[in-house]
Design a protein around this motif. Structure first.
Motif, mmCIF file in Angstrom:
data_model
loop_
_atom_site.group_PDB
_atom_site.id
_atom_site.type_symbol
_atom_site.label_atom_id
_atom_site.label_comp_id
_atom_site.label_asym_id
_atom_site.label_seq_id
_atom_site.Cartn_x
_atom_site.Cartn_y
_atom_site.Cartn_z
ATOM 1 N N PRO A 49 43.579 77.313 -68.965
ATOM 2 C CA PRO A 49 45.020 77.331 -69.266
ATOM 3 C C PRO A 49 45.608 78.735 -69.385
ATOM 4 N N SER A 50 44.947 79.621 -70.132
ATOM 5 C CA SER A 50 45.476 80.988 -70.272
ATOM 6 C C SER A 50 45.369 81.738 -68.950
ATOM 7 N N LEU A 51 44.335 81.439 -68.177
ATOM 8 C CA LEU A 51 44.189 82.054 -66.862
ATOM 9 C C LEU A 51 45.332 81.607 -65.954
ATOM 10 N N TRP A 52 45.689 80.340 -66.010
ATOM 11 C CA TRP A 52 46.782 79.810 -65.202
ATOM 12 C C TRP A 52 48.082 80.541 -65.521
ATOM 13 N N LEU A 53 48.324 80.780 -66.813
ATOM 14 C CA LEU A 53 49.540 81.495 -67.224
ATOM 15 C C LEU A 53 49.499 82.936 -66.715
ATOM 16 N N LYS A 54 48.320 83.548 -66.772
ATOM 17 C CA LYS A 54 48.169 84.934 -66.307
ATOM 18 C C LYS A 54 48.460 85.023 -64.809
ATOM 19 N N VAL A 55 47.957 84.069 -64.046
ATOM 20 C CA VAL A 55 48.161 84.067 -62.612
ATOM 21 C C VAL A 55 49.633 83.831 -62.274
ATOM 22 N N ARG A 56 50.278 82.950 -63.004
ATOM 23 C CA ARG A 56 51.695 82.672 -62.754
ATOM 24 C C ARG A 56 52.575 83.898 -63.011
ATOM 25 N N GLU A 82 40.473 96.453 -63.300
ATOM 26 C CA GLU A 82 41.097 97.114 -62.161
ATOM 27 C C GLU A 82 41.204 96.182 -60.957
ATOM 28 N N SER A 83 40.259 95.262 -60.810
ATOM 29 C CA SER A 83 40.272 94.367 -59.649
ATOM 30 C C SER A 83 41.400 93.352 -59.710
ATOM 31 N N TRP A 84 41.978 93.131 -60.901
ATOM 32 C CA TRP A 84 43.043 92.135 -61.039
ATOM 33 C C TRP A 84 44.266 92.490 -60.207
ATOM 34 N N GLU A 85 44.451 93.760 -59.945
ATOM 35 C CA GLU A 85 45.589 94.175 -59.123
ATOM 36 C C GLU A 85 45.522 93.523 -57.742
ATOM 37 N N GLY A 86 44.298 93.242 -57.282
ATOM 38 C CA GLY A 86 44.136 92.634 -55.965
ATOM 39 C C GLY A 86 44.397 91.146 -55.930
ATOM 40 N N VAL A 87 44.347 90.480 -57.087
ATOM 41 C CA VAL A 87 44.554 89.029 -57.105
ATOM 42 C C VAL A 87 45.944 88.672 -56.597
ATOM 43 N N LYS A 88 46.934 89.461 -56.955
ATOM 44 C CA LYS A 88 48.296 89.141 -56.512
ATOM 45 C C LYS A 88 48.502 89.416 -55.030
ATOM 46 N N MET A 89 47.518 90.059 -54.378
ATOM 47 C CA MET A 89 47.599 90.271 -52.937
ATOM 48 C C MET A 89 47.016 89.108 -52.154
ATOM 49 N N LEU A 90 46.484 88.117 -52.877
ATOM 50 C CA LEU A 90 45.950 86.916 -52.236
ATOM 51 C C LEU A 90 47.058 85.892 -52.056
ATOM 52 N N GLU A 91 46.823 84.947 -51.154
ATOM 53 C CA GLU A 91 47.762 83.830 -51.035
ATOM 54 C C GLU A 91 47.791 83.082 -52.362
ATOM 55 N N GLU A 118 47.775 80.063 -53.398
ATOM 56 C CA GLU A 118 46.878 78.953 -53.693
ATOM 57 C C GLU A 118 45.433 79.399 -53.948
ATOM 58 N N GLY A 119 45.139 80.671 -53.683
ATOM 59 C CA GLY A 119 43.787 81.154 -53.927
ATOM 60 C C GLY A 119 43.644 82.011 -55.165
ATOM 61 N N GLN A 120 44.766 82.362 -55.789
ATOM 62 C CA GLN A 120 44.727 83.298 -56.915
ATOM 63 C C GLN A 120 43.989 82.737 -58.124
ATOM 64 N N LEU A 121 44.217 81.469 -58.430
ATOM 65 C CA LEU A 121 43.592 80.882 -59.615
ATOM 66 C C LEU A 121 42.071 80.820 -59.472
ATOM 67 N N ALA A 122 41.595 80.478 -58.289
ATOM 68 C CA ALA A 122 40.143 80.363 -58.070
ATOM 69 C C ALA A 122 39.455 81.719 -58.213
ATOM 70 N N ILE A 123 40.024 82.759 -57.611
ATOM 71 C CA ILE A 123 39.415 84.092 -57.706
ATOM 72 C C ILE A 123 39.524 84.609 -59.136
ATOM 73 N N GLY A 124 40.664 84.360 -59.776
ATOM 74 C CA GLY A 124 40.809 84.739 -61.179
ATOM 75 C C GLY A 124 39.801 84.035 -62.063
ATOM 76 N N ALA A 125 39.510 82.782 -61.745
ATOM 77 C CA ALA A 125 38.531 82.024 -62.532
ATOM 78 C C ALA A 125 37.135 82.612 -62.401
ATOM 79 N N ALA A 126 36.744 82.992 -61.181
ATOM 80 C CA ALA A 126 35.427 83.600 -60.988
ATOM 81 C C ALA A 126 35.285 84.848 -61.844
#
Length: 316
Positions: free
Chosen positions: A307-314, A253-262, A264-272
Motif C-alpha cells: 500500500p505505501s509503495l503504491w502511494l509512492k509510485v503514484r 538513487e535507483s528510484w529516479e529511474g522508476v519514473k522513467m518506466l512505463e 504499468e511497470g513502475q509498481l512491480a520494479i518498485g516492489a522488487a
C-alpha cells in the motif's frame, strides 16, 4: 543524476547503447499456441518455487508482461543452475553454449525445452538486446573461475553481469520511456546483488566463495578465518553497517529511474526494490549474523509494504 563513480561509468559502457523502441510485442502468446502456453506456465512454476519475491513483484504486472518476466527469471535460474550443479566441465561448457545459441538465434532448438521456448519468445516479442542475455551467461559463468574480489569496483562488474543485466532486460519487458533509464537499472541491479551477497555470506563461504571486497575486509580488520568461524564482532558489525548503508544508498538513487518506466511497470520494479530492502532490515534485526541463518522478508512483510509503495509510485 549525481556525479558517477568510476565503477558506474564502467558499467554504463558495458551496457552500450541500443535503439529504444516503443513498439508493442509482435504477437500474443495466447493466440492459440498450446505449446507456448505450456512453456510460460513452466517458467511461472520455476519462478514460484525459487523466488517468492520475484514471483510476487512480477505478479503486479499485466498478464503478458508478468509471463515474460517469469520467462526471464526461468532463463536466469536455469543458467545459474548449470554453473552451480553440473559437475563436469565439458557438460557445463556444452550447456552454456546451448543457451548462448538460443539467445543468438532467439529460437529454441527443441520443442521439449519449455524454458527455452518461453525465453526465445520473450526475447523476440519484447525486442530485448541479445547483448544483455549473453552478458548474463558470461557473468554467471564467472563463478567458475573467480572466487574472490579485491575491490568494490571489481565486485560491481560481477554484479552487473549477474544482476544489472537482468534489470536491463526487465526494462524492455515492462517498458521504458528513454535510454536515460539505463544507468538507474544498472544501479538497482548492483543493489539487488549486493543484498544477495550480504545475505548469503555464510552459504557462499561454504561453497568456496567470498564476494566481499578484500580491501574493505582488511580496512575493518576482518580475516577470512573470521568468516570461516562465523564471528559476529564489533568489527564485523561496523563492516556490515557500511555495506548496508552503501547498498541502501544505491536503492535510493535507483528510484529516479522508476519514473522513467512505463506506468504499468513502475509498481512491480518498485516492489522488487522494496522487498529486497526488507532483507537488509532483517540482517540488522538479527545483529548482522549472516553466517548460520538466511535473512528474509516474510510474505506478510512483503504484502504489508505494497500500500505505501503504491502511494509512492503514484506520486512519481
Amino acid at each position: 543524476m549525481q556525479a558517477q563513480a568510476n565503477w558506474e561509468n564502467q558499467l554504463i559502457a558495458l551496457a552500450g547503447h541500443f535503439p529504444h523502441t516503443s513498439a508493442h510485442p509482435f504477437f500474443s502468446y495466447w493466440a492459440g499456441d498450446a505449446q507456448l502456453q505450456a512453456a510460460y506456465k513452466k517458467a511461472a512454476k520455476i519462478t514460484s518455487e525459487h523466488s517468492k519475491s520475484f514471483y510476487l513483484a512480477s505478479g503486479l504486472l499485466p498478464e503478458e508482461k508478468r509471463s515474460a518476466a517469469r520467462a526471464l527469471y526461468a532463463f536466469c535460474r536455469t543458467v545459474d543452475d548449470i554453473v552451480d550443479e553440473v559437475e563436469l566441465k565439458k557438460d557445463r561448457d556444452f550447456e552454456l553454449d546451448y543457451w548462448r545459441n538460443i539467445v543468438q538465434n532467439a529460437a529454441s532448438t527443441s520443442t521439449d525445452d519449455l524454458v527455452a521456448s518461453a525465453w526465445a519468445d520473450t526475447l523476440t516479442r519484447y525486442h530485448i538486446p541479445h547483448h544483455y542475455a549473453l552478458q548474463l551467461i558470461d557473468g554467471v559463468a564467472r563463478d567458475l573461475s573467480q572466487t574472490r574480489y579485491q575491490t568494490f569496483d571489481d565486485l560491481a562488474t560481477y554484479c552487473y553481469g549477474v544482476a544489472s543485466t537482468v534489470g536491463l532486460m526487465s526494462m524492455y519487458i515492462v517498458g521504458f520511456k528513454s535510454h536515460d533509464a539505463v544507468p538507474y537499472a544498472i544501479k538497482l541491479g548492483v543493489a539487488l546483488q549486493m543484498t544477495n551477497i550480504l545475505r548469503d555470506v555464510g552459504e557462499d563461504y561454504r561453497n568456496g566463495r567470498i564476494y566481499l571486497p578484500r580491501e574493505e575486509l582488511v580496512f575493518y580488520g576482518i580475516q577470512e578465518s573470521d568468516i570461516a568461524a562465523g564471528r559476529v564482532t564489533d568489527r564485523w558489525r561496523q563492516f556490515m553497517k557500511f555495506q548496508i548503508e552503501r547498498t541502501r544508498q544505491l536503492y535510493k538513487e535507483s528510484w529516479e529511474g522508476v519514473k522513467m518506466l512505463e506506468r504499468e511497470g513502475q509498481l512491480a520494479i518498485g516492489a522488487a526494490s522494496t522487498f529486497y530492502c526488507g532483507i537488509l532490515e532483517d540482517i540488522e534485526k538479527h545483529d548482522y549474523n549472516v553466517f548460520n541463518r538466511r535473512a528474509s522478508l516474510s510474505a506478510l512483510g512483503k504484502i504489508s509494504r505494497i500500500p505505501s509503495l503504491w502511494l509512492k509510485v503514484r506520486s512519481l
